[in-house]
Design a protein around this motif. Sequence first.
Motif, PDB file in Angstrom:
ATOM      1  N   ALA A 128       2.288   1.661  -3.456  1.00 14.62           N
ATOM      2  CA  ALA A 128       1.281   1.931  -4.433  1.00 14.62           C
ATOM      3  C   ALA A 128       0.876   3.374  -4.225  1.00 14.62           C
ATOM      4  O   ALA A 128       0.729   4.230  -5.225  1.00 14.62           O
ATOM      5  N   ALA A 129       0.962   4.208  -3.067  1.00 10.29           N
ATOM      6  CA  ALA A 129       0.672   5.493  -2.910  1.00 10.29           C
ATOM      7  C   ALA A 129       1.905   6.309  -3.426  1.00 10.29           C
ATOM      8  O   ALA A 129       1.550   7.235  -4.114  1.00 10.29           O
ATOM      9  N   GLN A 182       3.846   5.279  -5.923  1.00 13.86           N
ATOM     10  CA  GLN A 182       3.752   5.076  -7.475  1.00 13.86           C
ATOM     11  C   GLN A 182       2.768   6.019  -7.887  1.00 13.86           C
ATOM     12  O   GLN A 182       2.739   6.746  -9.039  1.00 13.86           O
ATOM     13  N   GLY A 183       1.501   6.175  -7.389  1.00 11.29           N
ATOM     14  CA  GLY A 183       0.479   7.101  -7.679  1.00 11.29           C
ATOM     15  C   GLY A 183       0.818   8.504  -7.830  1.00 11.29           C
ATOM     16  O   GLY A 183       0.496   9.025  -8.783  1.00 11.29           O
ATOM     17  N   LEU A 184       1.642   8.987  -6.917  1.00 11.97           N
ATOM     18  CA  LEU A 184       2.294  10.283  -7.042  1.00 11.97           C
ATOM     19  C   LEU A 184       3.328  10.712  -8.020  1.00 11.97           C
ATOM     20  O   LEU A 184       3.418  11.465  -8.703  1.00 11.97           O
ATOM     21  N   GLN A 196       0.787  -1.028   0.139  1.00 11.55           N
ATOM     22  CA  GLN A 196      -0.148  -0.095   0.012  1.00 11.55           C
ATOM     23  C   GLN A 196       0.992   1.118   0.097  1.00 11.55           C
ATOM     24  O   GLN A 196       0.761   2.069  -0.716  1.00 11.55           O
ATOM     25  N   ARG A 237       3.320  16.049 -10.155  1.00 13.84           N
ATOM     26  CA  ARG A 237       2.191  14.817  -9.753  1.00 13.84           C
ATOM     27  C   ARG A 237       2.392  14.027 -11.273  1.00 13.84           C
ATOM     28  O   ARG A 237       2.774  14.566 -12.152  1.00 13.84           O
ATOM     29  N   VAL A 283      -3.258   4.882  -6.700  1.00 14.73           N
ATOM     30  CA  VAL A 283      -2.810   4.688  -5.419  1.00 14.73           C
ATOM     31  C   VAL A 283      -3.256   3.362  -4.807  1.00 14.73           C
ATOM     32  O   VAL A 283      -3.329   3.340  -3.302  1.00 14.73           O
ATOM     33  N   GLU A 284      -3.838   2.324  -5.415  1.00 17.83           N
ATOM     34  CA  GLU A 284      -4.356   1.248  -4.690  1.00 17.83           C
ATOM     35  C   GLU A 284      -3.589   0.118  -4.934  1.00 17.83           C
ATOM     36  O   GLU A 284      -2.774   0.198  -6.151  1.00 17.83           O
ATOM     37  N   ASN A 325       1.427  -0.065 -11.686  1.00 14.49           N
ATOM     38  CA  ASN A 325       1.768   1.322 -11.219  1.00 14.49           C
ATOM     39  C   ASN A 325       1.010   2.344 -11.773  1.00 14.49           C
ATOM     40  O   ASN A 325       1.048   2.634 -12.967  1.00 14.49           O
ATOM     41  N   SER A 326       0.153   2.904 -11.057  1.00 14.28           N
ATOM     42  CA  SER A 326      -0.731   4.095 -11.424  1.00 14.28           C
ATOM     43  C   SER A 326      -0.227   5.037 -11.724  1.00 14.28           C
ATOM     44  O   SER A 326      -1.087   6.200 -12.014  1.00 14.28           O
ATOM     45  N   GLY A 327       0.960   5.376 -11.500  1.00 17.57           N
ATOM     46  CA  GLY A 327       1.700   6.825 -12.004  1.00 17.57           C
ATOM     47  C   GLY A 327       2.176   6.840 -13.166  1.00 17.57           C
ATOM     48  O   GLY A 327       2.346   8.095 -13.807  1.00 17.57           O
TER      49      GLY A 327
END
Length: 414
Positions: A107-108, A110-112, A104, A297, A163-164, A195-197
């Motif tokens: 993931a946070a 990666q999102g950023l 988690q 971002r 970020v999940e 990787n949600s980023g």
Amino acid sequence: MTDPQIRRRSEVRALARLALEEIGAAATGIGSIHRAISDRVFAGIRLGVGSHAVPAKLLHDEISGAAYTLVADAARLGGSLAGRFLDLPSSENVAPSQTRRGAQAIAAIQGLIGDILESEGSPLAEPLSIRVNGVALAPDAGTLADAFPRAGGRIVVFLHGLVETEDAWALGRRPTYGERLGTDLGYTALQIRYNSGRHISDNGRSLSELLDAVTEHWPVQVESIALVGHSMGGLVARSACRIAFLDDRPWVRQVHHVVSLGSPHLGAPLEQAVHYASAGLAALPETRAISGLLRRRSAGIRDLNQGSLVDEDWRDRDPDALRAAACSEVPLLDGVTYCFVSATITRSPRHPMGRLLGDGMVLVPSASGRNRTRMIGFREEDGMHLAPANHFTMLNHESVYEKLLEWLGTPEAD
């Protein structure tokens, strides 16, 4: 040293290095804000006392500048050393990415800034993959057969949001949709982590390549594929379908349903607000550092501005342009049923607060794919509205699951 030990050590070092480097960057940013404010203050003092203020300003600038530089340099040096030598012994030799809390946290991050991590070759920028108990699976015949001994011909692919991780579907520690669909309809669920980023189109391409390999090496003949995405995951699903269609990938011909849960098909208001805020904050020296922070971002977050699904929406374009260029309208696949769930924090979607805030992250028009200027093409009868609920309620809710049963249990999915 074993592969698990190497993986654990590389992730621990990367996390420590990143944390210290961010502290250093924060010190530099705070220093620039301090300097801008002091410049304005001393400029006012100088109006009153003239050049007598100059020595005091020079002394102030020298001392404060040295202090911030010392903190920043020390943090960066610590980050460099941690990246090379740090190790936290573990009897289990489990990498942080394979633990619930560690995954988690990554993931946070990666999102950023996941796109930056990927460009730097960081071990924290993990490739899109199927996950079982936190472990990434290679999509080869042997691995898939071992991981899914009861594999069926009907596959449902779950894609988390920004970020999940795949663990998000177990909201409230309740059985996931995938587990329940396996029991009730005989689906085999694939939990994807990505990787949600990264750009949505990059993740869509990776998903397309993965599903091509999965369908080729699946233990039994694939009969149908359903894609279920929460938030950004719904956009990744649509992007993958479009890319697979253009590339004539075999797997896309097996897709019967695409379900999006709270996905910002027309954009997310929070990203839109940040986009304009970063431009406004850049106008003043005192807030320029904050603007710079906002502009760091990730590409994935920026894609949420209008719900961008393809490379053409971002390639060779200025991401900070105040007026973003219109995004491409991606057609839906013929013969595929597209379903959606929207939500509002109010009981009625017509309530003023419901219209203003939607589910807290995504507005109803965006989740349903239609407003006054854009229309994705979803049929109203293939949608559901959940209320009162927030953006994350849709990850594990009985009413949503009943709809999934109805949608995925239709004859088209057979």
